[in-house]
Design a protein around this motif. Structure first.
Motif, short mmCIF file in Angstrom:
data_model
loop_
_atom_site.label_atom_id
_atom_site.label_comp_id
_atom_site.label_asym_id
_atom_site.label_seq_id
_atom_site.Cartn_x
_atom_site.Cartn_y
_atom_site.Cartn_z
N ARG A 148 0.83 -1.21 0.00
CA ARG A 148 0.00 0.00 0.00
C ARG A 148 0.86 1.26 0.00
O ARG A 148 0.51 2.25 -0.64
N TRP A 149 1.97 1.22 0.71
CA TRP A 149 2.84 2.39 0.75
C TRP A 149 3.65 2.58 -0.53
O TRP A 149 3.82 3.71 -1.01
N LEU A 455 1.56 6.99 -3.89
CA LEU A 455 2.57 6.05 -3.44
C LEU A 455 3.73 6.84 -2.87
O LEU A 455 3.96 7.99 -3.25
N PHE A 456 4.48 6.22 -1.97
CA PHE A 456 5.70 6.85 -1.48
C PHE A 456 6.87 6.41 -2.36
O PHE A 456 6.82 5.36 -3.01
N THR A 465 21.70 0.21 -3.34
CA THR A 465 22.31 -1.07 -3.00
C THR A 465 21.71 -2.24 -3.78
O THR A 465 22.26 -3.34 -3.75
N ASN A 466 20.60 -2.01 -4.43
CA ASN A 466 19.93 -3.06 -5.20
C ASN A 466 19.66 -2.56 -6.61
O ASN A 466 18.65 -1.88 -6.86
N PRO A 467 20.52 -2.86 -7.57
CA PRO A 467 20.36 -2.34 -8.94
C PRO A 467 19.12 -2.84 -9.66
O PRO A 467 18.75 -2.31 -10.70
N GLU A 468 18.42 -3.83 -9.07
CA GLU A 468 17.21 -4.35 -9.70
C GLU A 468 15.99 -3.47 -9.43
O GLU A 468 14.98 -3.59 -10.11
N LEU A 469 16.09 -2.59 -8.42
CA LEU A 469 14.94 -1.77 -8.05
C LEU A 469 14.78 -0.57 -8.98
O LEU A 469 15.76 0.02 -9.43
N THR A 470 13.54 -0.21 -9.23
CA THR A 470 13.21 1.01 -9.97
C THR A 470 12.44 1.95 -9.05
O THR A 470 11.90 1.54 -8.03
N GLN A 471 12.38 3.23 -9.44
CA GLN A 471 11.72 4.24 -8.60
C GLN A 471 10.28 4.46 -9.06
O GLN A 471 9.94 4.28 -10.24
N ASN A 472 9.41 4.84 -8.12
CA ASN A 472 8.04 5.18 -8.46
C ASN A 472 8.00 6.47 -9.27
O ASN A 472 8.85 7.36 -9.10
N SER A 473 7.01 6.58 -10.11
CA SER A 473 6.87 7.73 -11.00
C SER A 473 6.77 9.04 -10.21
O SER A 473 6.06 9.11 -9.20
N GLY A 474 7.47 10.05 -10.66
CA GLY A 474 7.39 11.38 -10.05
C GLY A 474 8.48 11.66 -9.05
O GLY A 474 8.64 12.81 -8.60
#
Length: 475
Positions: A148-149, A455-456, A465-474
């Protein structure tokens, strides 16, 4: 009463004991995960260790209350909290980083227990399933907050020795919700109805059912918009709610937070605190800063907005939760504050040791969810009005009548009632987002809300530290 053996070991870290001599190659005082899971007591202790994650929600108000129309910063000197309230936070905000890291730590503990308990030979299948059900409930609950966050999040279901080095991509929110539902269904089928007096505070079958209904209601709205989930939630709630609805509500609103009433009647699931053992100091965060009304330092990090207080009817007994003055702890002199503060969880904290449990799920919350779900299926259900009126009547307010509303106006009324009843209990942000009213509500009080705030941001440290992660839009 909550003063029992369970509270004494609830937050213990049981998986490793420090080494007496770190130079000793084969230390007998270090317990490995392979050596630990040998019998029922060890398995039970490992599950107790997962419950420690519930304390995260006691301190979740920077994410669940501050960035809403309900709250403002009480003390403007804390820049990090001010960012949360003003919706100017970014991926480096420590509140976001801490919640992410803490939840995954306890998810990892749950994964370990779920993985190891089935292999213990000195346990019956029913004992194994009951403990696994607790672990799966807690894992599902922790993922419920994460999804949810943050939306799409890594769905890690296997234990890892070093979670900081785990590089995994984000899974679609729908996949995460499927896992949450699976965990909670298992819990519903395998948890006991109750525990002994020495085990009060552990999750029960009814708590699992109510939480599953809450998950379904969330899925029915934003972000999943699966409208079939309304009926699924109603089916669960209808078979688990009391008749009449008021039977499990305390008659007097003031009885809600009395120590003697903890873990009884209305309280379905709470974070367990015991003064001098595990202290709940959140009262010092809510009490106005440095006013001397507590026997310890208070910080006044959060306060209600004027707009929010104005939503209460003057006859509403819940208005007493907000005070602009209070006697000094030592002298009894009335101290006036710069603004009203929330005293819903006030404790004088004698010796700095506060004793109050923190609610995660209580009966009034469930009643209002029931009213909401029934209304979404079709307007005019008498049970929907019975549920909301039970909550209103306890607050000293008169009944709402079917003839005075339609589906849309009743939808707004239920949301407003949730705002009044559940204030500062960590519900408001979730309620506004899932009902699609967040941007409108925040805009009305002058905060610059947009789609990105639904979303946060993923914590920047995690992305680094985790190159697999992407950021939420905005962000």
């Amino acid at each position: 009463m909550k003063k029992n053996i369970f509270i004494l070991i609830l937050f213990a870290t049981v998986l490793c004991v420090s080494c007496n001599d770190f130079l000793e190659e084969n230390s007998k005082s270090t317990i490995t995960t392979e050596a630990f899971y040998q019998d029922f007591k060890q398995a039970e202790s490992s599950v107790y260790a997962i419950y420690g994650g519930l304390t995260i929600f006691t301190w979740a108000y920077p994410l669940t209350d501050l960035p809403t129309d309900e709250a403002q910063t009480g003390y403007a000197g804390d820049i990090i909290l001010t960012e949360m309230a003003n919706l100017t936070y970014n991926a480096n905000n420590s509140n976001l980083k801490d919640r992410w890291q803490q939840l995954y730590i306890y998810i990892n503990r749950a994964n370990l227990a779920i993985n190891k308990i089935p292999g213990i030979s000195d346990m019956s299948d029913s004992q194994k399933n009951s403990l696994i059900a607790e672990a799966r409930f807690l894992r599902g609950l922790y993922y419920f907050y994460l999804v949810r966050w943050f939306g799409d999040v890594p769905l890690v279901l296997d234990f890892t020795e070093n979670i900081n080095s785990l590089n995994v991509a984000r899974d679609a929110k729908e996949t995460v919700y499927e896992s949450i539902v699976g965990d909670l269904k298992f819990a519903c089928n395998n948890l006991p109805e109750s525990y002994t007096s020495a085990q009060i505070g552990r999750v029960t079958r009814k708590a699992a059912n109510f939480m599953l209904a809450k998950v379904y209601i969330t899925m029915a709205g934003y972000p999943c918009k699966q409208t079939d989930k309304w009926q699924m939630a109603v089916n669960i709630l209808k078979s688990n709610l009391a008749s009449p609805f008021s039977d499990y509500l305390f008659d007097n609103i003031n009885d809600l937070w009395l120590e003697g009433n903890e873990n009884t009647k209305e309280h379905i699931l709470s974070v367990q605190y015991l003064s001098g053992v595990v202290n709940n100091t959140v009262s010092t965060a809510f009490a106005p800063r440095s006013t001397g009304i507590q026997d310890t330092q208070s910080y006044g990090f959060i306060a209600p907005t004027t707009e929010y207080i104005n939503t209460f009817d003057q006859k509403d007994s819940r208005l007493q939760w907000f005070k602009a003055e209070y006697p000094n702890y030592a002298t009894g002199k009335i101290i006036k504050f710069d603004k009203p503060y929330c005293f819903k969880f006030f404790d004088t904290c004698e010796g700095g040791m506060c004793d109050m449990n923190w609610p995660i799920l209580r009966y009034a919350d469930v009643l209002l969810l029931y009213a909401e779900a029934l209304n979404e299926i079709s307007y005019g259900n008498s049970a929907a009005f019975g549920a909301i009126n039970a909550v209103r009547n306890r607050a000293g307010l008169s009944n709402l009548n079917i003839s005075d509303y339609n589906q849309e106006s009743f939808r707004k009324e239920v949301l407003a009632e949730r705002g009044r009843e559940m204030c500062f209990e960590g519900s408001r942000w979730f309620d506004l987002v899932r009902t699609g009213t967040f941007i409108e509500a925040l805009t009305k009080i002058g905060r610059q809300a947009s789609e990105k705030h639904l979303l946060f941001p993923i914590p920047q440290r995690e992305i680094d530290t985790n190159p697999e992660l992407t950021q939420n839009s905005g962000y």
